[in-house]
Design a protein around this motif. Structure first.
Motif, PDB file in Angstrom:
ATOM      1  N   MET A 269     108.837  46.953  -2.684  1.00  0.00           N
ATOM      2  CA  MET A 269     107.813  46.697  -3.698  1.00  0.00           C
ATOM      3  C   MET A 269     106.453  46.435  -3.037  1.00  0.00           C
ATOM      4  O   MET A 269     105.423  46.947  -3.490  1.00  0.00           O
ATOM      5  N   ASP A 270     106.446  45.661  -1.970  1.00  0.00           N
ATOM      6  CA  ASP A 270     105.204  45.392  -1.236  1.00  0.00           C
ATOM      7  C   ASP A 270     104.638  46.679  -0.630  1.00  0.00           C
ATOM      8  O   ASP A 270     103.425  46.907  -0.651  1.00  0.00           O
ATOM      9  N   TYR A 271     105.515  47.509  -0.089  1.00  0.00           N
ATOM     10  CA  TYR A 271     105.091  48.772   0.504  1.00  0.00           C
ATOM     11  C   TYR A 271     104.423  49.657  -0.546  1.00  0.00           C
ATOM     12  O   TYR A 271     103.347  50.223  -0.313  1.00  0.00           O
TER      13      TYR A 271
ATOM     14  N   ILE B 199     109.976  54.048   9.694  1.00  0.00           N
ATOM     15  CA  ILE B 199     109.803  53.350   8.422  1.00  0.00           C
ATOM     16  C   ILE B 199     110.939  52.348   8.199  1.00  0.00           C
ATOM     17  O   ILE B 199     110.716  51.256   7.683  1.00  0.00           O
ATOM     18  N   LEU B 200     112.146  52.685   8.616  1.00  0.00           N
ATOM     19  CA  LEU B 200     113.262  51.738   8.482  1.00  0.00           C
ATOM     20  C   LEU B 200     113.026  50.503   9.351  1.00  0.00           C
ATOM     21  O   LEU B 200     113.270  49.372   8.909  1.00  0.00           O
ATOM     22  N   LYS B 201     112.535  50.705  10.550  1.00  0.00           N
ATOM     23  CA  LYS B 201     112.217  49.567  11.421  1.00  0.00           C
ATOM     24  C   LYS B 201     111.087  48.736  10.820  1.00  0.00           C
ATOM     25  O   LYS B 201     111.109  47.506  10.890  1.00  0.00           O
ATOM     26  N   GLU B 202     110.091  49.402  10.225  1.00  0.00           N
ATOM     27  CA  GLU B 202     109.003  48.684   9.554  1.00  0.00           C
ATOM     28  C   GLU B 202     109.561  47.800   8.434  1.00  0.00           C
ATOM     29  O   GLU B 202     109.073  46.696   8.206  1.00  0.00           O
ATOM     30  N   PHE B 203     110.596  48.287   7.745  1.00  0.00           N
ATOM     31  CA  PHE B 203     111.239  47.526   6.667  1.00  0.00           C
ATOM     32  C   PHE B 203     112.280  46.534   7.194  1.00  0.00           C
ATOM     33  O   PHE B 203     112.974  45.900   6.430  1.00  0.00           O
TER      34      PHE B 203
END
Length: 160
Positions: free
Chosen positions: A142-144, A23-27
């Motif tokens: 916010m988008d997530y 999830i951190l990489k996704e962000f």
């Protein structure tokens, strides 16, 4: 650059902690991953904890099972926010030993604690902490969250 350290007590914790890494990489937040055992590598734990902030780390996510001393020990030595992930390990008492070891910290040594095996939420919380001072990360969060809302609305359309 914003950076989160994801550490765990042993390699067997990686399948759980991978959710935080992903999830951190996704962000698009840089992630440093390492194994730091509170009981088997105490010198490494001390060095990591005392110096993480000087290496550009902003938040530490520490996952541990069993007695789960890693998050609390890191928090006792580091000025950074620490998020603890209790892990139900093979020698665990249904995970309660890990939960209570991480959750019941003494005053002055806070560890934010997520659910048992809740590494994904730990990653999201780390991103939210960074998002307080980084508008780009805050917008990503916010988008997530908006995407989560849309998924629920869409799935409810297909009921019945």
């Amino acid at each position: 650059m914003n950076k989160v350290a994801v550490i765990m007590g042993s390699k067997s914790d990686l399948p759980v902690m991978q959710d935080a890494i992903d999830i951190l990489k996704e962000f698009k937040i840089e992630v440093e991953v390492d194994i730091v055992s509170a009981h088997r590598t105490p010198e490494k734990l001390f060095d990591f904890s005392k110096n993480a902030h000087s290496r550009g780390i902003n938040v530490i996510i520490a996952g541990a099972g069993g007695a789960a001393h890693l998050p609390g020990m890191v928090a006792s030595l580091s000025p950074l926010p620490v998020i603890g992930v209790p892990i139900k390990s093979s020698n665990s008492m249904d995970g309660w030993d890990s939960i209570l070891s991480i959750l019941q910290m003494p005053g002055g040594v806070p560890v934010a604690t997520v659910a048992l095996n809740g590494a994904k939420n730990a990653g999201i919380l780390a991103a939210q902490i960074i998002g307080v001072s980084n508008e780009e990360v805050r917008k990503t969060i916010m988008d997530y969250k908006e995407s989560l809302k849309i998924k629920v609305i869409e799935s409810s359309k297909n009921l019945g």
